[in-house]
Design a protein around this motif. Structure first.
Motif, PDB file in Angstrom:
ATOM      1  N   GLN A 327       1.881  -3.629  39.438  1.00 39.38           N
ATOM      2  CA  GLN A 327       2.299  -2.443  38.703  1.00 39.38           C
ATOM      3  C   GLN A 327       3.882  -2.265  39.007  1.00 39.38           C
ATOM      4  OE1 GLN A 327      -0.452   0.147  40.697  1.00 39.38           O
ATOM      5  NE2 GLN A 327      -2.052  -0.418  39.193  1.00 39.38           N
ATOM      6  N   VAL A 328       4.426  -2.365  40.305  1.00 38.13           N
ATOM      7  CA  VAL A 328       5.871  -2.140  40.313  1.00 38.13           C
ATOM      8  C   VAL A 328       6.731  -2.998  39.468  1.00 38.13           C
ATOM      9  CG1 VAL A 328       7.629  -2.199  42.076  1.00 38.13           C
ATOM     10  CG2 VAL A 328       5.410  -1.241  42.625  1.00 38.13           C
ATOM     11  N   LEU A 329       6.481  -4.467  39.387  1.00 37.68           N
ATOM     12  CA  LEU A 329       6.988  -5.407  38.781  1.00 37.68           C
ATOM     13  C   LEU A 329       6.930  -4.933  37.286  1.00 37.68           C
ATOM     14  CD1 LEU A 329       5.970  -8.597  40.251  1.00 37.68           C
ATOM     15  CD2 LEU A 329       8.152  -7.703  40.279  1.00 37.68           C
ATOM     16  N   ARG A 330       5.878  -4.417  36.889  1.00 37.13           N
ATOM     17  CA  ARG A 330       5.543  -4.010  35.463  1.00 37.13           C
ATOM     18  C   ARG A 330       6.790  -2.676  35.130  1.00 37.13           C
ATOM     19  NH1 ARG A 330       2.888   0.181  33.522  1.00 37.13           N
ATOM     20  NH2 ARG A 330       1.814   0.227  35.582  1.00 37.13           N
ATOM     21  N   LEU A 331       6.793  -1.756  35.990  1.00 40.14           N
ATOM     22  CA  LEU A 331       7.479  -0.781  35.600  1.00 40.14           C
ATOM     23  C   LEU A 331       8.812  -0.998  35.688  1.00 40.14           C
ATOM     24  CD1 LEU A 331       5.684   1.874  38.175  1.00 40.14           C
ATOM     25  CD2 LEU A 331       5.828   2.173  35.537  1.00 40.14           C
ATOM     26  N   LEU A 332       9.306  -1.983  36.899  1.00 37.49           N
ATOM     27  CA  LEU A 332      10.994  -2.219  36.755  1.00 37.49           C
ATOM     28  C   LEU A 332      11.270  -3.183  35.485  1.00 37.49           C
ATOM     29  CD1 LEU A 332      11.046  -3.658  40.556  1.00 37.49           C
ATOM     30  CD2 LEU A 332      11.914  -1.409  39.531  1.00 37.49           C
ATOM     31  N   ALA A 333      10.250  -3.960  34.876  1.00 36.80           N
ATOM     32  CA  ALA A 333      10.642  -4.601  33.658  1.00 36.80           C
ATOM     33  C   ALA A 333      10.744  -3.806  32.440  1.00 36.80           C
ATOM     34  CB  ALA A 333       9.712  -5.715  33.618  1.00 36.80           C
ATOM     35  N   ALA A 334      10.221  -2.403  32.565  1.00 37.42           N
ATOM     36  CA  ALA A 334      10.051  -1.731  31.336  1.00 37.42           C
ATOM     37  C   ALA A 334      11.372  -1.295  30.998  1.00 37.42           C
ATOM     38  CB  ALA A 334       8.944  -0.714  31.421  1.00 37.42           C
ATOM     39  N   PRO A 335      11.824  -0.847  29.692  1.00 32.95           N
ATOM     40  CA  PRO A 335      13.504  -0.483  29.530  1.00 32.95           C
ATOM     41  C   PRO A 335      13.182   0.983  29.797  1.00 32.95           C
ATOM     42  CG  PRO A 335      12.010  -0.674  27.549  1.00 32.95           C
ATOM     43  CD  PRO A 335      10.977  -1.390  28.511  1.00 32.95           C
ATOM     44  N   MET A 336      14.259   1.565  30.141  1.00 29.59           N
ATOM     45  CA  MET A 336      14.512   2.621  30.625  1.00 29.59           C
ATOM     46  C   MET A 336      15.305   3.636  29.691  1.00 29.59           C
ATOM     47  SD  MET A 336      13.735   4.819  33.307  1.00 29.59           S
ATOM     48  CE  MET A 336      14.350   6.524  33.735  1.00 29.59           C
ATOM     49  N   PRO A 337      15.045   4.728  29.283  1.00 29.19           N
ATOM     50  CA  PRO A 337      15.586   5.381  28.212  1.00 29.19           C
ATOM     51  C   PRO A 337      17.165   5.928  28.857  1.00 29.19           C
ATOM     52  CG  PRO A 337      13.415   6.424  28.267  1.00 29.19           C
ATOM     53  CD  PRO A 337      13.625   5.427  29.663  1.00 29.19           C
ATOM     54  N   GLU A 338      18.246   5.559  27.931  1.00 32.64           N
ATOM     55  CA  GLU A 338      19.480   5.807  28.257  1.00 32.64           C
ATOM     56  C   GLU A 338      19.776   7.375  28.536  1.00 32.64           C
ATOM     57  OE1 GLU A 338      22.084   3.676  25.885  1.00 32.64           O
ATOM     58  OE2 GLU A 338      21.350   1.732  26.045  1.00 32.64           O
ATOM     59  N   GLU A 339      20.694   7.540  29.356  1.00 35.64           N
ATOM     60  CA  GLU A 339      20.990   8.901  29.628  1.00 35.64           C
ATOM     61  C   GLU A 339      22.375   8.925  29.976  1.00 35.64           C
ATOM     62  OE1 GLU A 339      20.273  12.839  29.265  1.00 35.64           O
ATOM     63  OE2 GLU A 339      18.583  11.550  29.373  1.00 35.64           O
ATOM     64  N   ALA A 340      23.225   9.691  29.255  1.00 35.09           N
ATOM     65  CA  ALA A 340      24.567   9.854  29.550  1.00 35.09           C
ATOM     66  C   ALA A 340      25.121  10.201  30.864  1.00 35.09           C
ATOM     67  CB  ALA A 340      25.168  10.736  28.318  1.00 35.09           C
ATOM     68  N   GLU A 341      25.925   9.364  31.483  1.00 32.59           N
ATOM     69  CA  GLU A 341      26.072   9.630  32.958  1.00 32.59           C
ATOM     70  C   GLU A 341      26.876  11.118  33.204  1.00 32.59           C
ATOM     71  OE1 GLU A 341      28.658   7.694  36.794  1.00 32.59           O
ATOM     72  OE2 GLU A 341      28.044   6.360  35.039  1.00 32.59           O
ATOM     73  N   TRP A 347      25.519  18.263  35.059  1.00 33.80           N
ATOM     74  CA  TRP A 347      24.429  19.154  35.298  1.00 33.80           C
ATOM     75  C   TRP A 347      24.175  19.414  36.942  1.00 33.80           C
ATOM     76  CZ3 TRP A 347      20.351  18.934  38.627  1.00 33.80           C
ATOM     77  CH2 TRP A 347      19.186  19.699  38.469  1.00 33.80           C
ATOM     78  N   LEU A 348      24.707  18.327  37.604  1.00 32.56           N
ATOM     79  CA  LEU A 348      24.460  18.344  39.049  1.00 32.56           C
ATOM     80  C   LEU A 348      25.722  19.419  39.488  1.00 32.56           C
ATOM     81  CD1 LEU A 348      24.217  14.572  40.103  1.00 32.56           C
ATOM     82  CD2 LEU A 348      22.561  16.289  40.419  1.00 32.56           C
ATOM     83  N   LYS A 349      26.810  19.363  38.908  1.00 27.57           N
ATOM     84  CA  LYS A 349      27.932  20.304  39.387  1.00 27.57           C
ATOM     85  C   LYS A 349      27.424  21.643  38.953  1.00 27.57           C
ATOM     86  CE  LYS A 349      32.702  21.306  38.479  1.00 27.57           C
ATOM     87  NZ  LYS A 349      34.026  21.150  37.808  1.00 27.57           N
ATOM     88  N   SER A 350      26.849  21.816  37.809  1.00 34.83           N
ATOM     89  CA  SER A 350      26.581  23.133  37.484  1.00 34.83           C
ATOM     90  C   SER A 350      25.408  23.631  38.575  1.00 34.83           C
ATOM     91  CB  SER A 350      25.901  23.393  36.123  1.00 34.83           C
ATOM     92  OG  SER A 350      25.318  24.479  35.720  1.00 34.83           O
ATOM     93  N   TYR A 351      24.476  22.817  38.843  1.00 33.77           N
ATOM     94  CA  TYR A 351      23.222  23.186  39.602  1.00 33.77           C
ATOM     95  C   TYR A 351      23.760  23.608  41.006  1.00 33.77           C
ATOM     96  CZ  TYR A 351      18.959  22.646  42.637  1.00 33.77           C
ATOM     97  OH  TYR A 351      17.920  22.864  43.476  1.00 33.77           O
ATOM     98  N   SER A 352      24.639  22.534  41.857  1.00 32.60           N
ATOM     99  CA  SER A 352      25.014  22.796  43.016  1.00 32.60           C
ATOM    100  C   SER A 352      25.655  24.257  43.095  1.00 32.60           C
ATOM    101  CB  SER A 352      26.151  21.693  43.239  1.00 32.60           C
ATOM    102  OG  SER A 352      26.791  21.930  44.522  1.00 32.60           O
ATOM    103  N   GLU A 353      26.587  24.604  42.007  1.00 29.25           N
ATOM    104  CA  GLU A 353      27.368  25.985  42.158  1.00 29.25           C
ATOM    105  C   GLU A 353      26.462  27.209  42.062  1.00 29.25           C
ATOM    106  OE1 GLU A 353      30.150  25.519  38.738  1.00 29.25           O
ATOM    107  OE2 GLU A 353      31.569  24.368  39.876  1.00 29.25           O
ATOM    108  N   ALA A 354      25.405  27.044  41.175  1.00 29.00           N
ATOM    109  CA  ALA A 354      24.448  28.044  40.902  1.00 29.00           C
ATOM    110  C   ALA A 354      23.622  28.376  42.150  1.00 29.00           C
ATOM    111  CB  ALA A 354      23.572  27.838  39.818  1.00 29.00           C
ATOM    112  N   SER A 355      23.214  27.171  42.751  1.00 27.24           N
ATOM    113  CA  SER A 355      22.440  27.259  44.113  1.00 27.24           C
ATOM    114  C   SER A 355      22.953  27.421  45.404  1.00 27.24           C
ATOM    115  CB  SER A 355      21.660  25.840  44.136  1.00 27.24           C
ATOM    116  OG  SER A 355      22.271  24.695  44.502  1.00 27.24           O
ATOM    117  N   GLY A 356      24.353  27.275  45.094  1.00 29.51           N
ATOM    118  CA  GLY A 356      25.310  27.481  46.550  1.00 29.51           C
ATOM    119  C   GLY A 356      24.990  26.290  47.651  1.00 29.51           C
TER     120      GLY A 356
END
Length: 475
Positions: A327-341, A347-356
């Motif tokens: 199952q782990v091999l199957r998951l690792l072999a499946a394509p991952m949706p691209e997400e802009a870095e 988002w991380l910068k905004s979340y960090s500032e909002a949460s303090g």
């Protein structure tokens, strides 16, 4: 292995006394417990699984009924019993006699014998037939049924077909009674006697004598230690191949319960030698044959582990481990949706500032990796920020439009996860919809979860089987 002498000894005594209990086996009252004798009038409740029973006992014609509770086994209203136990006070139901031992006995008076046969305990004996039998044999009726049932053919006005039916029913009932006594003499509790008879029927005594370790294999709640004590009482040799094979299965199971999927040959030999008190040289000879038999029966699996040599799994554990790796091999072999870095960074910068809560470089790396990976493991010691990191991962995945399911092995861990996460968490069994009736998860490869992401807290507490059930779901 069968020790006929033990069983026949008691059978002869039953025949001689007309009772189901050898005098040496009757419980004494020196332990502070008391004894009641009487007729079972009513079974108010009985647990079909373990034989736990609430019954009403009539100890005499003058005294009121007594409530008796305990593991009764295969008893019916109309039976005469001797109950060894103690008086207790139930907050809801009042005074009760809690049974430790229950022995079936025969009624002694003609009136008692007649009432016993009229009770319906023996199939084929109704009121009129009971009266004719007792009228013919009197106080010897039950002794005749036990030792010379063919004498029923002498009774007038009872047809031959009816007589054959009665003889068959009496012998069947006698087999059950003798079986219960045999099992009790081996130190088996009434609760387990009920399970054993339910599993094996009237063949229980012969099956246990042939192979006492069938109890550990077939009866829920009975393990190797109990089965081994029965085997020793029956005179099985300490170095019996049956004993070594059963102990080998037990040791692999114990290792699995302690978190080990397999055992090396040396580990098995060492633990078995200590458990069975058999010299290592002799055990090595027996172990070779035991391993061979279990492998041939497909109960264990042999493999080679780098640096360890021969290792042995339970078949179910090997299959579960293989499934998880696939199952782990199957998951690792499946394509991952691209997400802009850049989007993740913003988002991380905004979340960090909002949460303090500013992120450390390690936390930032962990969140980014989790958001862009098919399989991800977050680990770390106490106080390093795992909870903060996990919370950020959950919120980021939701922001990315992913449906997220949170789970934990225990209710407490699930509650703690719910308190810090953006969505509620469930136990793994609740998430996968465990069905006690069907003894399986309703969510499986055919009926997977709707969630795109599954996050499991305290994952180190998972055994290999539970990990495999989670891996069925497409993420």
């Amino acid at each position: 292995m069968r020790n006929h002498s033990i069983f026949s000894k008691y059978s002869k005594e039953f025949s001689r006394t007309g009772s189901l209990v050898h005098d040496e086996l009757k419980p004494s009252t020196s332990d502070g417990l008391g004894t009641l004798q009487g007729e079972l009038q009513k079974i108010s409740f009985q647990n079909a699984e373990n034989g736990w029973t609430v019954a009403r006992l009539r100890t005499s014609d003058k005294d009121p009924f007594v409530t008796v509770v305990g593991h009764f086994g295969k008893l019916r209203p109309g039976e005469f019993v001797e109950v060894h136990g103690e008086w207790t006070e139930n907050k809801k139901f009042g005074k009760q006699f809690k049974a430790v031992h229950i022995n079936v006995i025969y009624p002694k008076s003609v009136a008692g014998i007649l009432r016993y046969l009229k009770s319906g305990v023996i199939k084929g004996i109704g009121d009129k037939t009971a009266e004719r039998i007792v009228q013919h044999f009197g106080q010897e009726t039950l002794d005749v049924l036990d030792n010379d049932p063919d004498s029923l053919m002498l009774i007038p006005k009872v047809g031959k077909k009816k007589k054959i039916e009665i003889i068959k029913a009496w012998n069947e009932r006698k087999k059950f009674r003798d079986t219960e006594i045999f099992l009790s003499t081996q130190g088996i509790s009434p609760a387990f006697i009920a399970r054993i008879i339910r599993a094996y029927g009237t063949e229980a005594a012969s099956k246990v004598q042939d192979d006492p370790y069938c109890l550990a294999r077939d009866i829920p709640g009975i393990g190797f230690i109990t089965a081994d004590s029965v085997a020793q009482a029956l005179g099985l040799p300490e170095d019996s191949p049956l004993r070594v094979k059963a102990a080998l299965s037990y040791q692999i199971q114990v290792a699995e319960e302690n978190g080990h999927c397999y055992q090396t040959r040396d580990q098995l030999a060492e633990s078995l030698s200590a458990l069975l008190k058999i010299a290592r040289v002799r055990l090595d000879e027996l172990l070779e044959d035991a391993l061979g038999e279990l492998l041939e029966q497909d109960l264990i699996v042999f493999d080679e582990a780098p640096g360890l040599g021969e290792v042995y799994y339970r078949k179910e554990c090997f299959d579960a481990e293989s499934m998880v790796s696939q199952q782990v091999l199957r998951l690792l072999a499946a394509p991952m949706p691209e997400e802009a870095e850049g989007r993740i960074e913003r988002w991380l910068k905004s979340y960090s500032e909002a949460s303090g809560q500013p992120f450390t470089p390690e936390q930032l790396s962990a969140v980014k990796t989790a958001a862009t990976s098919r399989v991800f493991i977050l680990t770390g010691g106490p106080g390093v920020g795992k909870t903060t990191t996990a919370n950020a991962i959950i919120r980021l995945l939701i922001k990315m439009g992913r449906s997220v399911a949170l789970a934990a092995p225990t209710g407490r861990a699930a509650q703690r996860l719910s308190e810090v996460a953006a969505v509620g968490a469930k136990t793994i069994h609740r998430l996968l919809e465990w069905s006690a009736a069907e003894h399986t998860f309703l969510r499986d490869e055919i009926n997977p979860l709707d969630s795109q992401v599954i996050i499991v807290d305290e994952a180190s507490m998972l055994d290999i089987h539970l990990a495999g059930t989670i891996g069925f779901h497409e993420l």
